[in-house]
Write a protein that holds these residues in place. Structure first.
Motif, PDB file in Angstrom:
ATOM      1  N   GLY A  64       0.815  -1.202   0.000  1.00 34.33           N
ATOM      2  CA  GLY A  64       0.000   0.000   0.000  1.00 34.33           C
ATOM      3  C   GLY A  64       0.845   1.246   0.000  1.00 34.33           C
ATOM      4  O   GLY A  64       1.867   1.328  -0.693  1.00 34.33           O
ATOM      5  N   CYS A  65       0.444   2.245   0.799  1.00 26.79           N
ATOM      6  CA  CYS A  65       1.170   3.510   0.842  1.00 26.79           C
ATOM      7  C   CYS A  65       2.562   3.285   1.420  1.00 26.79           C
ATOM      8  O   CYS A  65       2.713   2.769   2.531  1.00 26.79           O
ATOM      9  N   ALA A  66       3.599   3.680   0.656  1.00 21.62           N
ATOM     10  CA  ALA A  66       4.976   3.416   1.075  1.00 21.62           C
ATOM     11  C   ALA A  66       5.358   4.246   2.298  1.00 21.62           C
ATOM     12  O   ALA A  66       6.296   3.914   3.020  1.00 21.62           O
ATOM     13  N   PHE A  67       4.621   5.316   2.548  1.00 19.73           N
ATOM     14  CA  PHE A  67       4.976   6.195   3.660  1.00 19.73           C
ATOM     15  C   PHE A  67       4.284   5.768   4.966  1.00 19.73           C
ATOM     16  O   PHE A  67       4.665   6.213   6.042  1.00 19.73           O
ATOM     17  N   ALA A  68       3.311   4.856   4.853  1.00 21.94           N
ATOM     18  CA  ALA A  68       2.478   4.490   6.009  1.00 21.94           C
ATOM     19  C   ALA A  68       3.280   4.153   7.269  1.00 21.94           C
ATOM     20  O   ALA A  68       2.944   4.625   8.360  1.00 21.94           O
ATOM     21  N   PRO A  69       4.364   3.343   7.188  1.00 27.09           N
ATOM     22  CA  PRO A  69       5.098   2.992   8.421  1.00 27.09           C
ATOM     23  C   PRO A  69       5.682   4.194   9.163  1.00 27.09           C
ATOM     24  O   PRO A  69       5.980   4.102  10.345  1.00 27.09           O
ATOM     25  N   ARG A  70       5.859   5.321   8.458  1.00 28.93           N
ATOM     26  CA  ARG A  70       6.454   6.501   9.101  1.00 28.93           C
ATOM     27  C   ARG A  70       5.398   7.573   9.365  1.00 28.93           C
ATOM     28  O   ARG A  70       5.731   8.669   9.813  1.00 28.93           O
ATOM     29  N   CYS A  71       4.144   7.259   9.036  1.00 32.71           N
ATOM     30  CA  CYS A  71       3.113   8.295   8.984  1.00 32.71           C
ATOM     31  C   CYS A  71       2.320   8.347  10.282  1.00 32.71           C
ATOM     32  O   CYS A  71       1.894   7.308  10.802  1.00 32.71           O
ATOM     33  N   PRO A  72       2.113   9.551  10.828  1.00 31.02           N
ATOM     34  CA  PRO A  72       1.328   9.668  12.068  1.00 31.02           C
ATOM     35  C   PRO A  72      -0.153   9.358  11.838  1.00 31.02           C
ATOM     36  O   PRO A  72      -0.863   9.007  12.775  1.00 31.02           O
ATOM     37  N   ASN A  73      -0.631   9.516  10.604  1.00 27.13           N
ATOM     38  CA  ASN A  73      -2.067   9.364  10.347  1.00 27.13           C
ATOM     39  C   ASN A  73      -2.448   7.969   9.863  1.00 27.13           C
ATOM     40  O   ASN A  73      -3.597   7.710   9.581  1.00 27.13           O
ATOM     41  N   ALA A  74      -1.467   7.081   9.697  1.00 23.40           N
ATOM     42  CA  ALA A  74      -1.742   5.820   9.005  1.00 23.40           C
ATOM     43  C   ALA A  74      -2.687   4.931   9.799  1.00 23.40           C
ATOM     44  O   ALA A  74      -2.655   4.914  11.029  1.00 23.40           O
ATOM     45  N   ASP A  75      -3.529   4.211   9.075  1.00 21.78           N
ATOM     46  CA  ASP A  75      -4.346   3.171   9.695  1.00 21.78           C
ATOM     47  C   ASP A  75      -4.477   1.993   8.732  1.00 21.78           C
ATOM     48  O   ASP A  75      -3.745   1.916   7.742  1.00 21.78           O
ATOM     49  N   ALA A  76      -5.392   1.084   8.994  1.00 20.33           N
ATOM     50  CA  ALA A  76      -5.508  -0.134   8.196  1.00 20.33           C
ATOM     51  C   ALA A  76      -5.784   0.160   6.728  1.00 20.33           C
ATOM     52  O   ALA A  76      -5.385  -0.589   5.835  1.00 20.33           O
ATOM     53  N   LYS A  77      -6.462   1.259   6.464  1.00 19.54           N
ATOM     54  CA  LYS A  77      -6.826   1.597   5.094  1.00 19.54           C
ATOM     55  C   LYS A  77      -5.575   1.812   4.232  1.00 19.54           C
ATOM     56  O   LYS A  77      -5.584   1.607   3.024  1.00 19.54           O
ATOM     57  N   CYS A  78      -4.497   2.221   4.885  1.00 22.01           N
ATOM     58  CA  CYS A  78      -3.279   2.581   4.147  1.00 22.01           C
ATOM     59  C   CYS A  78      -2.548   1.366   3.592  1.00 22.01           C
ATOM     60  O   CYS A  78      -1.506   1.496   2.973  1.00 22.01           O
ATOM     61  N   LEU A  79      -3.067   0.157   3.840  1.00 21.70           N
ATOM     62  CA  LEU A  79      -2.470  -1.028   3.234  1.00 21.70           C
ATOM     63  C   LEU A  79      -2.816  -1.100   1.750  1.00 21.70           C
ATOM     64  O   LEU A  79      -2.299  -1.932   1.016  1.00 21.70           O
TER      65      LEU A  79
END
Lengths: 323, 334
Positions: free
Chosen positions: B292-307
Motif C-alpha cells: 500500500g502507501c509506502a509512507f504508512a510505516p512513518r506516517c502519524p495518520n496511518a491506519d488499516a486503510k493505508c495497506l
C-alpha cells in the motif's frame, strides 16, 4: 619546459645510481678468470690475465675506470668475444627491438579493442569469453606457448618458419626482418608468442579503464548532449581510458625489450636476450654490465617518453607540474 | 497531431504513468513507479524528494538515458506531443542536447577532464546542426558570456580543471542552453556549490528560462531552494509523486503527511529556538517496500486503510493533489 628538464635530471640520477649498483653487484660476484683460462694454465698466466683485465686493482679504482669508460661510450670489452660490449649489444639490439615493437603493436591492436568491448558489455557472452581468453594468456607459460606455436604452425601445418630472423633488408644501416616477406614470416610466431602476455595485460587494463570511465558523469553528460555513440566511446571514453594504459604499456615495453629472453631462446631469435643468457653463463661481466646499463637507459628514456605522452593526454598533469 | 491547438495550451512535456524498474540480482527495484508530470513553456517545476526517491531516475528516463539493468517498463513521455518511450535511439539522440538538455549534480564530474571547453561545446553544436568551426566557436563564446563567464574567448581554450566548481556549472549550463532547448532537466545542479554561488546560479537559470520560454524541471532534495524559484512542485516518495501543486500552496498548506514533515524539518527564521520536527524512520528500501502507501510505516495518520495504495486525488482542488487517505487538515501549522 621546466617539467621536461626536471624529468631529464631525474633520469640522469637514476642512471648514476644504477651504475653504482650494477658495478658493485656484478663485479663483486664470481671470478671470470676461472671460466676464461684453461685449467692447465700456470699461476703466472693467471696473474697476467688478471692484470690484463684490470682485476687486480682495488674495486674503487675499477669503478672509476668503468665510469670513465662509460662516459666515453665504452662499457668494457667482452671477455668472450674480445669485442666492445656496447657494440655486441647494439649489433643484436635491432632484432630484439623489432620483435618487441611487433609484439607491443599486436598487444595494442588486439588488446585495446577487445578490452573496450569486454568493458562495455562486461556481462555479455563476448565479454566473458574475452576475459577467459585473457586469463589463459596470463597463465600459460611463454616457453610452452612458443613450442606449441612452432609445433602447430611450423611443424604440423607448415605455414610459418620456426627459427631465426629470415631474410633481412637494410634501413638506416641496420638490418631489419620486417622489410622482407621472408623476414616478416619469421617475425610472426615469435611476436605472437611475446605479445600473448602483454595482450592479456592490455585487455585487462582496457577493460578496467573502460568500466571505470563509462560510469563517469561526463560520459552520461556527453550522451545527454546528443553526441553519437562512436564519438562518446572513441573520444570521451577512450581519451580518459588510455591514460593508465599508456603508462603501463610504456613500462611494459621496456620489459619486453629487456626480457624477451625466453621467446628469443625458443625461436633462436638472435637478439640481446640470447646474448645476455650466454654472457651470464660465461660470466662475461662487461657484457652483463653493458646490457644492464643500456637497459636502465632504455627504461629511463621510455619513462621520459611516457611522461611526455601522459602530459599530452592529460592536461591536468601539464598544469600541475608547470605550476 | 490531428488536434491542432495553440502552442501555448499544450504542455512542453507530459509524463504519464512512467515506470522505470531496475532488474538487479537482488530483485526488481521500482525506482520510478507510476509518475505523472507536466511542465509548460517557461514554467519551472520543482521535483522534490529524499535521496533514493527516484527523482534523478525520472529525469534520466525522460532523456532515455537509463543504464542497464534499468528499463522503462511502462507509461509515456511526450515532448511537444511526441512519444519518447517508443522513439528510436537515433531520434532520441537527435532530441538530447537539442530539444531536451540536462544539467547534472556535480559540476566537477560533468565536464570531460581531458577535453578543452571549446571542444566540448563545439561538438554539442556539431552533433545537431551543420556548422563550421569558426562559427561554432563564436556561438560557444557567446553562450559562455551569457552565463556570466568573464573573458569567454580565452576561457574556451581552457580545460575544466582550470575552472572553479561554480564556473564549471556555468559552463554546463551554457552547454545546455546552446541549442535553446524546449526543456531543461536540472538534477540538483547547485547542491555541490557554495551557498552564495547557489543563489546566483538559481536566479540566472530562472531568468534565462523565462527569457527563452524554456520549460525547466529542477530536481532537488531541498524544498527551501525551489520555494523561491519554481512555479509548481511535485513531491516524490519511493518512486511515486505523493503531492503536487502550486509551490506557494504546497509550502503553506501541505496536505500529504510526508510533505508536511519535510517542511517541518526545514530550519527557518520564524522557528528560531524551537525544535525541528523530524520524520521518524528512514526511506524504505526499494526491495522491501511496504504494502500500500509506502509512507504508512512513518506516517502519524496511518491506519488499516493505508495497506492499499491511495490515488493522487484532488486535495482540495485539481490543481493541488495529494496521494493520501488521511491528508493533513487544511492550514495545519507545519
Amino acid at each position: 619546459m621546466g617539467y621536461v628538464i626536471n624529468r631529464l635530471l631525474q633520469g640522469l640520477m637514476v642512471i648514476a645510481v644504477m651504475a653504482v649498483l650494477v658495478f658493485i653487484g656484478v663485479y663483486a660476484i664470481g671470478n671470470p678468470v676461472d671460466m676464461l683460462i684453461s685449467p692447465e694454465a700456470d699461476q703466472a698466466e693467471i696473474q697476467a690475465t688478471i692484470v690484463r683485465m684490470g682485476l687486480d686493482k682495488p674495486l674503487w679504482e675499477q669503478f672509476l675506470a668503468f665510469i670513465n669508460g662509460a662516459l666515453h661510450g665504452d662499457l668494457g670489452t667482452s671477455f668472450l668475444y674480445n669485442e666492445p660490449a656496447v657494440r655486441l649489444i647494439l649489433e643484436r639490439f635491432p632484432a630484439t627491438l623489432e620483435l618487441a615493437l611487433a609484439a607491443i603493436l599486436m598487444a595494442i591492436l588486439v588488446g585495446i579493442p577487445l578490452g573496450v568491448i569486454a568493458g562495455l558489455k562486461p556481462n555479455g557472452i563476448v565479454g566473458r569469453a574475452i576475459m577467459t581468453i585473457s586469463i589463459l594468456g596470463f597463465s600459460l607459460p611463454t616457453f610452452w606457448v612458443g613450442m606449441m606455436l612452432i609445433m602447430i604452425f611450423a611443424v604440423n601445418i607448415g605455414w610459418l618458419p620456426s627459427t631465426g630472423r629470415g631474410e633481412t633488408a637494410s634501413l638506416f644501416g641496420v638490418q631489419w626482418s620486417f622489410l622482407t616477406g621472408d623476414g616478416l614470416a619469421h617475425l610472426i610466431l615469435p611476436a605472437i608468442n611475446l605479445a600473448l602476455f602483454k595482450t592479456s595485460l592490455v585487455i585487462r587494463l582496457a577493460r578496467a579503464g573502460t568500466r571505470e570511465v563509462i560510469s563517469q558523469d561526463y560520459i552520461k553528460f556527453a550522451r545527454a548532449k546528443g553526441l553519437s555513440e562512436p564519438r562518446v566511446i572513441l573520444v570521451h571514453m577512450m581519451k580518459n581510458m588510455m591514460i593508465p594504459v599508456v603508462t603501463v604499456l610504456g613500462l611494459e615495453f621496456g620489459s619486453v625489450v629487456a626480457f624477451a629472453v625466453v621467446t628469443e631462446t625458443v625461436f633462436s631469435w638472435p637478439g640481446i636476450g640470447k646474448l645476455l643468457i650466454s654472457s651470464i653463463v660465461h660470466l662475461d661481466r662487461p657484457v652483463i654490465v653493458a646490457y644492464l646499463m643500456l637497459t636502465v637507459m632504455l627504461f629511463v628514456t621510455i619513462n621520459f617518453l611516457v611522461d611526455l605522452i601522459y602530459a599530452l593526454l592529460d592536461p591536468r598533469v601539464r598544469r600541475k607540474e608547470s605550476a | 497531431m490531428s488536434d491542432v491547438r495553440g502552442g501555448a495550451a499544450q504542455p512542453t512535456l507530459v509524463v504519464e504513468g512512467l515506470k522505470t524498474h531496475f532488474f538487479t540480482e537482488a530483485g526488481v527495484v521500482k525506482s520510478v513507479d507510476g509518475v505523472d508530470l507536466s511542465v509548460s513553456r517557461g514554467e519551472i517545476l520543482g521535483l522534490v524528494g529524499e535521496s533514493g526517491s527516484g527523482k534523478s531516475v525520472t529525469g534520466f528516463s525522460i532523456l532515455g538515458l537509463i543504464d542497464q539493468p534499468g528499463r522503462i517498463v511502462g507509461g509515456s513521455v511526450k515532448l511537444n506531443g511526441e512519444e519518447l518511450t517508443t522513439a528510436s535511439p537515433k531520434r532520441l539522440r537527435s532530441l538530447r542536447g537539442d530539444r531536451i538538455a540536462m544539467i547534472f549534480q556535480d559540476p566537477m564530474m560533468t565536464l570531460n577532464p581531458v577535453l578543452k571547453i571549446e571542444t566540448q561545446m563545439i561538438e554539442t553544436l556539431q552533433a545537431h546542426i551543420k556548422i563550421g568551426h569558426a562559427e561554432a566557436r563564436a556561438r560557444a563564446r557567446d553562450a559562455l558570456g551569457r552565463v556570466g563567464i568573464p573573458s569567454p574567448e580565452e576561457r574556451l581554450d581552457s580545460y575544466p580543471h582550470q575552472f572553479s566548481g561554480g564556473m564549471r556549472q556555468r559552463v554546463a549550463i551554457a552547454i545546455a542552453l546552446l541549442h535553446g532547448p524546449d526543456l531543461i532537466i536540472a538534477d540538483e545542479p547547485t547542491t555541490a556549490l557554495d551557498v552564495t554561488i547557489q543563489a546566483q546560479i538559481l536566479s540566472e537559470v530562472q531568468t534565462l528560462c523565462r527569457e527563452t520560454g524554456t520549460a525547466l524541471i529542477w530536481i532537488t532534495h531541498d524544498l527551501a531552494i525551489i520555494s523561491g524559484l519554481a512555479d509548481r512542485v511535485a513531491v516524490m516518495y519511493a518512486g511515486r509523486i505523493v503531492e503536487t501543486g502550486a509551490i506557494a500552496e504546497v509550502v503553506s498548506n501541505p496536505r500529504h503527511p510526508y510533505t508536511y514533515g519535510l517542511i517541518g524539518s526545514v530550519p527557518s527564521r520564524n522557528k528560531r529556538g524551537q525544535r525541528l520536527t523530524q520524520i521518524p524512520g528512514m526511506t524504505p528500501s526499494f526491495l522491501s517496500l511496504p504494502q500500500g502507501c509506502a509512507f504508512a510505516p512513518r506516517c502519524p495518520n496511518a491506519d488499516a486503510k493505508c495497506l492499499e495504495m491511495p490515488e493522487l486525488s484532488p486535495c482540495p482542488s485539481a490543481a493541488h493533489r495529494a496521494r493520501c487517505f488521511h491528508p493533513m487538515p487544511e492550514g495545519a501549522e507545519a
